[in-house]
Design a protein around this motif. Sequence first.
Motif, PDB file in Angstrom:
ATOM      1  N   ASN A  45       0.862  -1.195   0.000  1.00 43.75           N
ATOM      2  CA  ASN A  45       0.000   0.000   0.000  1.00 43.75           C
ATOM      3  C   ASN A  45       0.895   1.242   0.000  1.00 43.75           C
ATOM      4  N   ALA A  46       0.312   2.350  -0.411  1.00 50.09           N
ATOM      5  CA  ALA A  46       1.054   3.612  -0.453  1.00 50.09           C
ATOM      6  C   ALA A  46       1.420   4.080   0.952  1.00 50.09           C
ATOM      7  N   SER A  47       2.454   4.896   1.030  1.00 50.83           N
ATOM      8  CA  SER A  47       2.864   5.456   2.322  1.00 50.83           C
ATOM      9  C   SER A  47       3.731   6.684   2.083  1.00 50.83           C
ATOM     10  N   LEU A  48       3.584   7.679   2.900  1.00 55.07           N
ATOM     11  CA  LEU A  48       4.521   8.808   2.929  1.00 55.07           C
ATOM     12  C   LEU A  48       5.379   8.704   4.190  1.00 55.07           C
ATOM     13  N   ARG A  49       4.725   8.795   5.349  1.00 49.97           N
ATOM     14  CA  ARG A  49       5.440   8.852   6.633  1.00 49.97           C
ATOM     15  C   ARG A  49       6.187   7.558   6.951  1.00 49.97           C
ATOM     16  N   THR A  50       5.484   6.439   6.850  1.00 51.42           N
ATOM     17  CA  THR A  50       6.091   5.174   7.270  1.00 51.42           C
ATOM     18  C   THR A  50       7.304   4.857   6.415  1.00 51.42           C
ATOM     19  N   ARG A  51       7.153   5.094   5.125  1.00 54.92           N
ATOM     20  CA  ARG A  51       8.242   4.778   4.213  1.00 54.92           C
ATOM     21  C   ARG A  51       9.474   5.646   4.492  1.00 54.92           C
ATOM     22  N   ILE A 108       7.038  -4.777   6.622  1.00 56.93           N
ATOM     23  CA  ILE A 108       5.923  -5.019   5.690  1.00 56.93           C
ATOM     24  C   ILE A 108       4.769  -4.062   5.963  1.00 56.93           C
ATOM     25  N   ARG A 109       4.255  -3.436   4.912  1.00 57.68           N
ATOM     26  CA  ARG A 109       2.957  -2.755   4.998  1.00 57.68           C
ATOM     27  C   ARG A 109       1.996  -3.501   4.097  1.00 57.68           C
ATOM     28  N   ALA A 110       0.950  -4.054   4.666  1.00 57.19           N
ATOM     29  CA  ALA A 110      -0.011  -4.830   3.866  1.00 57.19           C
ATOM     30  C   ALA A 110      -1.365  -4.814   4.538  1.00 57.19           C
ATOM     31  N   MET A 140       4.670  -2.590   9.399  1.00 55.35           N
ATOM     32  CA  MET A 140       4.573  -1.152   9.081  1.00 55.35           C
ATOM     33  C   MET A 140       3.119  -0.732   8.824  1.00 55.35           C
ATOM     34  N   GLU A 141       2.192  -1.529   9.197  1.00 58.69           N
ATOM     35  CA  GLU A 141       0.739  -1.357   9.187  1.00 58.69           C
ATOM     36  C   GLU A 141       0.095  -2.517   8.460  1.00 58.69           C
ATOM     37  N   SER A 142      -0.742  -3.198   9.218  1.00 58.89           N
ATOM     38  CA  SER A 142      -1.559  -4.284   8.665  1.00 58.89           C
ATOM     39  C   SER A 142      -3.017  -3.876   8.844  1.00 58.89           C
ATOM     40  N   ASP A 145      -3.391  -3.559  12.863  1.00 62.07           N
ATOM     41  CA  ASP A 145      -2.413  -2.990  13.791  1.00 62.07           C
ATOM     42  C   ASP A 145      -1.427  -2.053  13.092  1.00 62.07           C
ATOM     43  N   HIS A 146      -0.894  -1.126  13.877  1.00 57.22           N
ATOM     44  CA  HIS A 146       0.112  -0.194  13.358  1.00 57.22           C
ATOM     45  C   HIS A 146       1.038   0.179  14.529  1.00 57.22           C
ATOM     46  N   PRO A 147       1.865  -0.789  14.961  1.00 53.52           N
ATOM     47  CA  PRO A 147       2.629  -0.577  16.194  1.00 53.52           C
ATOM     48  C   PRO A 147       3.625   0.581  16.138  1.00 53.52           C
ATOM     49  N   LEU A 148       4.231   0.845  14.968  1.00 57.44           N
ATOM     50  CA  LEU A 148       5.197   1.954  14.901  1.00 57.44           C
ATOM     51  C   LEU A 148       4.490   3.304  15.085  1.00 57.44           C
ATOM     52  N   GLN A 149       3.240   3.385  14.601  1.00 53.35           N
ATOM     53  CA  GLN A 149       2.465   4.612  14.827  1.00 53.35           C
ATOM     54  C   GLN A 149       2.175   4.765  16.317  1.00 53.35           C
ATOM     55  N   ALA A 150       1.776   3.660  16.952  1.00 55.90           N
ATOM     56  CA  ALA A 150       1.452   3.722  18.390  1.00 55.90           C
ATOM     57  C   ALA A 150       2.671   4.121  19.204  1.00 55.90           C
ATOM     58  N   HIS A 269      -3.514  13.126  15.368  1.00 53.49           N
ATOM     59  CA  HIS A 269      -3.983  12.311  14.239  1.00 53.49           C
ATOM     60  C   HIS A 269      -2.743  11.764  13.546  1.00 53.49           C
ATOM     61  N   CYS A 270      -2.838  10.546  13.033  1.00 57.28           N
ATOM     62  CA  CYS A 270      -1.645   9.899  12.455  1.00 57.28           C
ATOM     63  C   CYS A 270      -1.273  10.455  11.083  1.00 57.28           C
ATOM     64  N   LEU A 271      -2.210  11.139  10.407  1.00 55.84           N
ATOM     65  CA  LEU A 271      -2.060  11.608   9.029  1.00 55.84           C
ATOM     66  C   LEU A 271      -1.937  10.406   8.066  1.00 55.84           C
ATOM     67  N   PRO A 272      -2.388  10.495   6.824  1.00 56.61           N
ATOM     68  CA  PRO A 272      -2.992  11.686   6.229  1.00 56.61           C
ATOM     69  C   PRO A 272      -4.417  11.910   6.754  1.00 56.61           C
ATOM     70  N   ILE A 273      -4.883  13.132   6.615  1.00 57.42           N
ATOM     71  CA  ILE A 273      -6.188  13.504   7.166  1.00 57.42           C
ATOM     72  C   ILE A 273      -7.003  14.256   6.108  1.00 57.42           C
ATOM     73  N   ASN A 297       8.074  11.993  15.089  1.00 57.96           N
ATOM     74  CA  ASN A 297       8.441  10.923  16.025  1.00 57.96           C
ATOM     75  C   ASN A 297       8.419   9.538  15.391  1.00 57.96           C
ATOM     76  N   ARG A 298       7.837   9.428  14.207  1.00 55.84           N
ATOM     77  CA  ARG A 298       7.842   8.133  13.529  1.00 55.84           C
ATOM     78  C   ARG A 298       9.278   7.655  13.272  1.00 55.84           C
ATOM     79  N   THR A 299      10.183   8.585  12.946  1.00 60.04           N
ATOM     80  CA  THR A 299      11.577   8.191  12.690  1.00 60.04           C
ATOM     81  C   THR A 299      12.182   7.542  13.929  1.00 60.04           C
TER      82      THR A 299
END
Length: 316
Positions: A45-51, A108-110, A140-142, A145-150, A269-273, A297-299
């Motif tokens: 899936n697409a990503s800006l922040r996580t990637r 993995i983001r899936a 990286m988000e399933s 769950d999205h543990p790195l965001q949390a 908010h995690c963004l995008p919004i 803080n994601r980094t």
Amino acid sequence: MKQYTSLNDIKNLNTLVKKAIQLKNDPFQYSHLGKNKTLIMLFFNASLRTRLSTEKAAKNLGMEVSILNINATWNIEFEEGTIMDLNTSEHIKEAAQVISHYGDILAIRAFPSLTDKEKDTTEWVLQSLQKYASIPIVNMESATDHPLQALADAITLEEHNTVQKPKVVLSWAPHPKALPHSVPNAFVHLMHRMSNNIDFVITHPKGYELDTTVTKNASIVYNQEEALKNADFVYTKNWSSFSDYGKILPIDTNWTITQEKLGNARFMHCLPIRRNVVAEDAVLDGNNSLVIAQANNRTYAAQAVLQEILLGLVKT
Ligand code: CP
């Protein structure tokens, strides 16, 4: 094998949050740790922040990074749980083993996109890769769950909280598309882990219940105005009811966060919004908005996790 597929895999949450905050002051402190190690990132899936944040985190640790964008068809017609589309018919069983020879950590983001056919396949990519890969896996988000965001949200709360026991409200957000429950689930996990120090309330319209195994013991208030009273932090996120999964929903602006509703609370908010649907411009652009701080803080969330995995690899 160390896995970071859910916040439950992070045993030492407080320590990791503190480590991440330290990393902000000296991000290259462990730049030797990832030498001759490769992070492989698979994006279904697409990503800006996580990637970008995960790539930056890996590079801060001295790692090489390979990124594959996968044209996911979520095709389960061949053999359930074993097919992924890399423009060829590549089976996860072999792909996972092959990737394990080329990389040292697999991220993995899936998550499924929005059709009814796909709703039953929610976690199969992550689970199949977990089953067949022999290197550590980071989610990286399933779908759920999205543990790195949390973890990034935990860092943000730690940095911005000024009261002894803050009231944190997770508020359902209007959105025309129904999306997976990853971020709200991960945030609820986080709140459970921090429950001694936080007064946590979830507010959403009736019919939009999150998985009750996730929300058990959480305080749920269906009246948003009542829930938001005296809030210190308001976190918004859209999620679907399972019966609405995959439908284009009407926008319910009664749930939009306005400046008036927010009061003196900090906005997360995690963004995008979707501006002026989930929250109005004044909220996003106001002094109480933490959305850019969360993204930053994601980094350090990713770096703290990768660092812990690399330290484990050095020991083994
Ligand atoms: N918050 C988040 O995961 O953003 P991306 O979808 O851009 O990675």
